[in-house]
Design a protein around this motif. Structure first.
Motif, PDB file in Angstrom:
ATOM      1  N   ILE B  23      50.150  37.661  39.109  1.00 21.09           N
ATOM      2  CA  ILE B  23      48.873  37.806  39.822  1.00 21.09           C
ATOM      3  C   ILE B  23      47.992  36.576  39.613  1.00 21.09           C
ATOM      4  O   ILE B  23      48.112  35.847  38.613  1.00 21.09           O
ATOM      5  N   GLU B  24      47.161  36.371  40.550  1.00 20.71           N
ATOM      6  CA  GLU B  24      46.221  35.242  40.502  1.00 20.71           C
ATOM      7  C   GLU B  24      44.861  35.775  40.937  1.00 20.71           C
ATOM      8  O   GLU B  24      44.752  36.466  41.954  1.00 20.71           O
ATOM      9  N   ILE B  25      43.861  35.476  40.152  1.00 19.59           N
ATOM     10  CA  ILE B  25      42.509  35.972  40.447  1.00 19.59           C
ATOM     11  C   ILE B  25      41.659  34.784  40.882  1.00 19.59           C
ATOM     12  O   ILE B  25      41.507  33.811  40.143  1.00 19.59           O
ATOM     13  N   ASN B  26      41.163  34.872  42.104  1.00 19.15           N
ATOM     14  CA  ASN B  26      40.288  33.816  42.624  1.00 19.15           C
ATOM     15  C   ASN B  26      38.860  34.321  42.640  1.00 19.15           C
ATOM     16  O   ASN B  26      38.587  35.423  43.114  1.00 19.15           O
ATOM     17  N   GLN B  62      37.294  29.159  41.716  1.00 19.72           N
ATOM     18  CA  GLN B  62      38.119  28.944  40.530  1.00 19.72           C
ATOM     19  C   GLN B  62      39.193  30.017  40.476  1.00 19.72           C
ATOM     20  O   GLN B  62      38.932  31.184  40.769  1.00 19.72           O
ATOM     21  N   SER B  63      40.373  29.588  40.122  1.00 20.21           N
ATOM     22  CA  SER B  63      41.498  30.516  40.046  1.00 20.21           C
ATOM     23  C   SER B  63      41.887  30.741  38.589  1.00 20.21           C
ATOM     24  O   SER B  63      41.839  29.810  37.768  1.00 20.21           O
ATOM     25  N   PHE B  64      42.263  31.956  38.298  1.00 19.65           N
ATOM     26  CA  PHE B  64      42.699  32.320  36.955  1.00 19.65           C
ATOM     27  C   PHE B  64      44.053  33.010  37.052  1.00 19.65           C
ATOM     28  O   PHE B  64      44.270  33.819  37.941  1.00 19.65           O
ATOM     29  N   TYR B 240      28.931  36.456  44.148  1.00 28.27           N
ATOM     30  CA  TYR B 240      30.328  36.076  43.951  1.00 28.27           C
ATOM     31  C   TYR B 240      31.255  37.040  44.683  1.00 28.27           C
ATOM     32  O   TYR B 240      30.834  38.119  45.115  1.00 28.27           O
ATOM     33  N   ALA B 241      32.470  36.558  44.841  1.00 25.74           N
ATOM     34  CA  ALA B 241      33.490  37.374  45.502  1.00 25.74           C
ATOM     35  C   ALA B 241      34.777  37.276  44.702  1.00 25.74           C
ATOM     36  O   ALA B 241      35.044  36.268  44.035  1.00 25.74           O
ATOM     37  N   VAL B 242      35.561  38.318  44.789  1.00 23.56           N
ATOM     38  CA  VAL B 242      36.805  38.418  44.027  1.00 23.56           C
ATOM     39  C   VAL B 242      37.969  38.500  45.006  1.00 23.56           C
ATOM     40  O   VAL B 242      37.897  39.225  46.000  1.00 23.56           O
ATOM     41  N   GLU B 243      38.984  37.754  44.740  1.00 20.96           N
ATOM     42  CA  GLU B 243      40.207  37.845  45.534  1.00 20.96           C
ATOM     43  C   GLU B 243      41.382  37.900  44.568  1.00 20.96           C
ATOM     44  O   GLU B 243      41.463  37.085  43.642  1.00 20.96           O
ATOM     45  N   ILE B 244      42.254  38.840  44.789  1.00 24.35           N
ATOM     46  CA  ILE B 244      43.403  38.991  43.896  1.00 24.35           C
ATOM     47  C   ILE B 244      44.676  38.829  44.701  1.00 24.35           C
ATOM     48  O   ILE B 244      44.879  39.520  45.706  1.00 24.35           O
ATOM     49  N   ILE B 245      45.486  37.899  44.289  1.00 23.68           N
ATOM     50  CA  ILE B 245      46.794  37.688  44.924  1.00 23.68           C
ATOM     51  C   ILE B 245      47.836  38.242  43.975  1.00 23.68           C
ATOM     52  O   ILE B 245      47.964  37.771  42.847  1.00 23.68           O
TER      53      ILE B 245
END
Lengths: 178, 496
Positions: B23-26, B62-64, B240-245
């Motif tokens: 997973i990647e959290i943007n 920023q991606s985590f 802010y906004a959250v996007e999860i891949i």
């Protein structure tokens, strides 16, 4: 895909003996290769009362757009002329059919109409006094060129069509039309 | 009464199809648009207008990755000094900072080992305790704010919940990660003056159920931005906004390629079905001939019909019937002229192997009248050759009937018997030299016909078919004999 665009006008009817208002139901018929992508292929004109020259003006616009996968089954226009009397009754006074020209451009076409006649004396008397007419059960017979010499008809008037034909992409498929 | 909850943050639960490591959290962060975010006069005087407006709309992204440690400035300052590190985790961080040069980030992360917040409790409600519906609803905790635990200040007592020194709990199922905004104030020497952090996202992964708890869930920055608030609920002027891949590693690879392949196959099939134009066989040319019998005029007898006979040359093939008959028509009298209306359509689909020559077909018309007794009498014959040149044509055909040369014989026969002598072979009309000298021909009426011709030849360029190219060249030089020879070569032996 080749395209055929039919624009024009179902203009008028001439020399029909009926004194009532005349109208025309028309439909475009084509083979299975042809698909209508725009326009109304089937409709009816207004009812127009013939003038002293036995001419009824409809001026019904035609606009149909076909795409096709083959030249077989070239579109035809099937006409069914009806009359509307003062009592609001309608009956058919003529059938006809014409093949749409394959040459692009403007065409003025006269379509000759006919109607099945009454075969017995009683039918004739009934038609004379009460009105009405014989009608075809299967309207396919109008536009299919099969033997129909057993069908007795009476000649009716003519319908005038003004048609403009636009063809597209036919040459790409080796089709010559003029 | 429902209490209006201004908080639009909702917790989402996701069951993972692949590993949690994928997973990647943007996170997208932007200043809240308002009067406080407008530049001061001094700022505006020193910077041009366009740049100021651009800076106002600047969005930080920023991606985590899962359990990726990103340090804030105060963490870097703190863990750089080994004397501040007491636990094993802090010593590890110290070593990391010594080995690699980390840049401080405004958006940083607390991973599971940081023990930033307490883990969720897995409470089990027993059905035995639920007696009625009210207790059932209370057990479901509808009135509880799912993000309520985020608003509690956990910074001071974080390490009380779990420590590396404590005994490992084998039943531990949850792994956590937090993404935090560092809104602290620092002096010139990077020393912390005022510490303020706002937790943006908390992620809890349950290894037993393979589900990921995201609080708050993914959203859209333009349509539904989350407000950045301090732990006490004070807005900090950011959104802010959250996007999860969920499958960042595989997203652009196999599945996407497979999907694109399927789409391409479907598109090709659709395209083929739409563009598959019905073509004649190679080396053949097709003609579509539509002949319309329109009207007949000036015939003596009423109730007539027309018999149409088509004659084709030998090199033309047609599967349609070559003999047609119209309906019987009674005359319409208009302005003293009798006219019979037919509107009969005859369609012929003709195929030929002679590509370059334009053939013609013969059309013979026989106008026949019927009487009250049902007798059929021929009123006249008509003939026209139709060249298969593509186009639209109109023609009025004159009809005639054969009768005796002696006029008295002819008139008496016509009066008593009716009709006329029948022609056994209609070719007489096409070839006048075959006519019987004992008869003359009398005009009887006219028939108006209309026809159009459309031809089709398969689109082969001459480069693709050398024989066609040769035949074209031969045709151009009017070498007729050689042209026939080439025709013979082409269609007797197609392999050549």
């Amino acid at each position: 895909m080749a395209e055929l665009h039919v624009l024009g006008q179902l203009k008028s009817a001439h020399n029909f003996q009926e004194k009532f208002s005349l109208f025309c139901r028309y439909s475009f018929q084509a083979g299975p290769n042809w698909t209508i992508v725009g326009g109304i292929p089937e409709s009816q004109t207004i009812s127009a009362k013939p003038d002293y020259t036995k001419t009824a003006i409809w001026a019904q616009s035609l606009d149909v757009h076909y795409v096709t996968r083959g030249i077989q089954g070239w579109p035809k226009l099937v006409l069914q002329i009806g009359c509307l009397d003062s009592l609001g009754r309608t009956w058919t006074v003529g059938y006809s059919c014409c093949t749409l020209p394959a040459v692009p451009g403007h065409h003025v076409i006269e379509v000759s109409c006919w109607l099945p006649t009454a075969t017995s004396l009683t039918d004739r008397i009934r038609e004379y006094f009460l009105g009405g007419s014989h009608q075809l059960l299967h309207s396919d017979i109008i536009n299919i060129g099969i033997d129909r010499y057993k069908l007795k008809t009476i000649s009716k008037g003519t319908v005038e069509l003004n048609i403009d034909i636009i063809l597209r992409n036919f040459a790409q498929f080796g089709v010559e039309y003029k | 009464m429902n209490v209006f909850n201004r908080n639009n943050k909702l917790t989402g639960v996701h069951w993972l199809k692949t590993s949690i490591q994928n997973i990647e959290i943007n996170v997208k962060l932007k200043p809240r648009e308002g009067i406080m975010s407008l530049p001061t006069f001094e700022d505006y005087a020193s910077i041009s207008k366009g740049k100021v407006i651009k800076s106002l709309k600047k969005i930080e992204k920023q991606s985590f990755k899962w359990q990726q440690k990103v340090f804030s400035l105060w963490e870097i300052v703190r863990y750089s000094d080994v004397h501040n590190c007491t636990t094993d985790v802090q010593i590890d961080y110290h070593n990391m900072l010594n080995e690699t040069e980390f840049q401080p980030s405004k958006l940083f992360s607390y991973i599971h080992n940081d023990c930033h917040r307490p883990l969720p409790l897995t409470e089990k409600y027993s059905l035995n305790n639920i007696i009625n519906l009210e207790k059932c609803f209370s057990a479901l905790n509808f009135n509880e704010n799912p993000t309520a635990d985020l608003s509690t200040d956990a910074s001071s007592n974080a390490y009380l919940f779990k420590s590396q020194d404590s005994i490992n709990n084998l039943e531990e199922q949850w792994t956590s990660m937090h993404i935090v905004l560092d809104d602290s104030e620092y002096n010139v020497d990077k020393q912390l003056v005022f510490k303020q952090e706002a937790t943006l996202i908390s992620l809890y992964y349950n290894a037993a159920t393979n589900c990921l708890l995201v609080s708050p869930d993914a959203n859209d920055l333009d349509m539904n931005p989350y407000s950045v608030e301090s732990n006490t609920g004070v807005p900090l002027g950011f959104e802010y906004a959250v996007e999860i891949i969920f499958d960042a590693a595989a997203e652009n690879t196999e599945e996407l390629v497979e999907l694109l392949k399927n789409l391409q196959l479907k598109w090709e099939m659709k395209h083929k079905s739409l563009t598959n134009f019905v073509m004649p066989p190679i080396g053949k040319k097709t003609y579509l001939v539509t002949l319309e019998i329109l009207t007949a005029t000036n015939f003596e007898m009423n109730n007539v019909y027309i018999e149409i006979n088509f004659r084709l040359p030998e090199d033309l093939q047609c599967s349609d019937p070559l003999r047609r008959r119209t309906h019987i028509s009674s005359a319409l009298r208009a302005e003293g002229v009798q006219e019979w209306h037919f509107g009969h359509q005859c369609e012929l689909a003709i195929e030929t192997t002679s590509i370059l020559d334009t053939p013609s077909i013969q059309v013979f018309l026989e106008v026949i009248s019927t009487d009250w007794w049902g007798r059929h009498r021929t009123e006249g014959y008509g003939y026209t050759p139709i060249s298969l040149d593509p186009g639209f044509h109109n023609k009025t055909l004159s009809c005639s009937r054969p009768e005796e040369r002696n006029e008295i014989d002819a008139e008496s026969r016509r009066f008593f018997v009716g009709g006329c002598h029948l022609l056994k072979d209609l070719d007489v009309l096409a070839k006048p030299q075959l006519q019987d000298a004992n008869f003359k021909y009398r005009s009887t009426g006219t028939v108006r016909v209309r026809w159009h011709v459309v031809s089709q030849l398969i689109c082969l360029t001459f480069q693709h078919h050398p024989l066609l190219a040769m035949q074209q060249a031969v045709h151009n030089t009017n070498l007729l004999g050689l042209s026939h020879y080439m025709n013979f070569l082409m269609f007797v032996d197609p392999s050549r």
